[in-house]
Design a protein around this motif. Structure first.
Motif, PDB file in Angstrom:
ATOM      1  N   TYR A 175       0.849  -1.195   0.000  1.00  0.00           N
ATOM      2  CA  TYR A 175       0.000   0.000   0.000  1.00  0.00           C
ATOM      3  C   TYR A 175       0.888   1.249   0.000  1.00  0.00           C
ATOM      4  CZ  TYR A 175      -4.013   2.965   0.797  1.00  0.00           C
ATOM      5  OH  TYR A 175      -5.001   3.911   0.645  1.00  0.00           O
ATOM      6  N   PRO A 176       0.587   2.226  -0.878  1.00  0.00           N
ATOM      7  CA  PRO A 176       1.440   3.425  -0.997  1.00  0.00           C
ATOM      8  C   PRO A 176       1.211   4.421   0.137  1.00  0.00           C
ATOM      9  CG  PRO A 176      -0.409   3.601  -2.490  1.00  0.00           C
ATOM     10  CD  PRO A 176      -0.528   2.242  -1.853  1.00  0.00           C
ATOM     11  N   CYS A 177       1.863   4.213   1.238  1.00  0.00           N
ATOM     12  CA  CYS A 177       1.689   5.083   2.400  1.00  0.00           C
ATOM     13  C   CYS A 177       2.312   6.467   2.205  1.00  0.00           C
ATOM     14  CB  CYS A 177       2.290   4.413   3.635  1.00  0.00           C
ATOM     15  SG  CYS A 177       1.418   2.896   4.120  1.00  0.00           S
ATOM     16  N   ASP A 178       3.100   6.628   1.141  1.00  0.00           N
ATOM     17  CA  ASP A 178       3.698   7.935   0.867  1.00  0.00           C
ATOM     18  C   ASP A 178       2.798   8.813  -0.003  1.00  0.00           C
ATOM     19  OD1 ASP A 178       3.808   6.589  -1.520  1.00  0.00           O
ATOM     20  OD2 ASP A 178       5.969   6.797  -1.807  1.00  0.00           O
ATOM     21  N   GLY A 179       1.567   8.319  -0.268  1.00  0.00           N
ATOM     22  CA  GLY A 179       0.625   9.103  -1.066  1.00  0.00           C
ATOM     23  C   GLY A 179       0.795   8.962  -2.559  1.00  0.00           C
ATOM     24  N   SER A 180       1.668   8.073  -3.002  1.00  0.00           N
ATOM     25  CA  SER A 180       1.859   7.866  -4.432  1.00  0.00           C
ATOM     26  C   SER A 180       0.699   7.055  -5.012  1.00  0.00           C
ATOM     27  CB  SER A 180       3.191   7.151  -4.690  1.00  0.00           C
ATOM     28  OG  SER A 180       3.229   5.914  -4.006  1.00  0.00           O
ATOM     29  N   ALA A 181       0.740   6.832  -6.310  1.00  0.00           N
ATOM     30  CA  ALA A 181      -0.359   6.147  -6.994  1.00  0.00           C
ATOM     31  C   ALA A 181      -0.531   4.719  -6.481  1.00  0.00           C
ATOM     32  CB  ALA A 181      -0.093   6.132  -8.496  1.00  0.00           C
ATOM     33  N   GLN A 187      -6.078  -0.557  -8.050  1.00  0.00           N
ATOM     34  CA  GLN A 187      -6.742   0.510  -8.796  1.00  0.00           C
ATOM     35  C   GLN A 187      -8.198   0.150  -9.080  1.00  0.00           C
ATOM     36  OE1 GLN A 187      -4.386   1.478 -12.241  1.00  0.00           O
ATOM     37  NE2 GLN A 187      -2.599   2.034 -11.015  1.00  0.00           N
ATOM     38  N   CYS A 205      -1.335   1.741   6.980  1.00  0.00           N
ATOM     39  CA  CYS A 205      -0.005   2.306   7.111  1.00  0.00           C
ATOM     40  C   CYS A 205       0.397   2.353   8.584  1.00  0.00           C
ATOM     41  CB  CYS A 205       0.039   3.732   6.532  1.00  0.00           C
ATOM     42  SG  CYS A 205      -0.277   3.778   4.742  1.00  0.00           S
TER      43      CYS A 205
END
Length: 206
Positions: A175-181, A187, A205
């Motif tokens: 899971y993109p915890c850095d806010g990326s796609a 999706q 996260c």
């Protein structure tokens, strides 16, 4: 484990392996081990224990693809039927089908599995399989299903399926915890309920 218990366990394992190699369980003295041997060989009529007999029926139904054999699966009757029902989709479902497109066919196909057309369980499995094949996940087709109960089952199944995907992504640290796609597997087409589901999942996260 004491030496004699260890010795018995080794003897039982040896007897089981010998019986399986010979495809003959008759020389095995321990009743539970003998049942295990018969189960492995799908000799269900020879099994004596109730639980082992039910397991054998499940395996036999799975091996034969015959839902009728699930009738003897004891506490696993429904699990057996659902397992075979889900496995049948690859055999009869049209290619590139969306929720609602082949529901009339599905209603006919589920009858031999012992389900009624108004049972939500086989429909949930059917829609999960269909939705799981689409990338990105798109529940829009669920809203076009004429039968309201099936439409609801499809929509709820889509939510449950996406929740499972989120669990997988969390456990594998995808899971993109850095806010990326979002990765491709997470999706989805624009969907306010899936947005809300992601927002509620505070465990994604650290």
């Amino acid at each position: 484990m004491t030496w004699w218990a260890f010795s018995c366990a080794v003897d039982s394992a040896t007897a089981l392996q010998a019986g399986l190699r010979a495809r003959d369980c008759s020389a095995i003295g321990d009743a539970a081990v003998k049942d295990h041997c018969h189960v492995e060989l799908l000799e269900c009529e020879a099994v004596r224990g109730d639980r082992a007999r039910a397991e054998c029926a499940f395996r036999d139904a799975e091996a034969s693809g015959s839902p009728a054999r699930c009738a003897d699966a004891g506490e696993w009757v429904d699990d057996c039927r659902m397992h075979l029902w889900t496995a049948s989709f690859e055999r009869w479902a049209p290619k590139d089908v969306a929720p609602g497109d082949a529901d009339d066919l599905a209603a006919l196909e589920l009858v031999p599995f012992g389900f009624s057309a108004d049972d939500p369980r086989p429909w949930s499995a059917w829609y999960r399989w269909l939705l799981g094949r689409s990338r990105p996940l798109d529940r829009a087709a669920c809203r076009t299903i004429a039968d309201p109960d099936r439409a609801e089952a499809c929509l709820k199944t889509g939510l449950a399926y996406y929740d499972d995907l989120l669990n997988m992504a969390r456990d594998r640290k995808l899971y993109p915890c850095d806010g990326s796609a979002l990765p491709a597997v997470l999706q989805y087409a624009p969907d306010a309920e899936l947005d809300a589901l992601r927002a509620r999942r505070s465990d994604l996260c650290p």
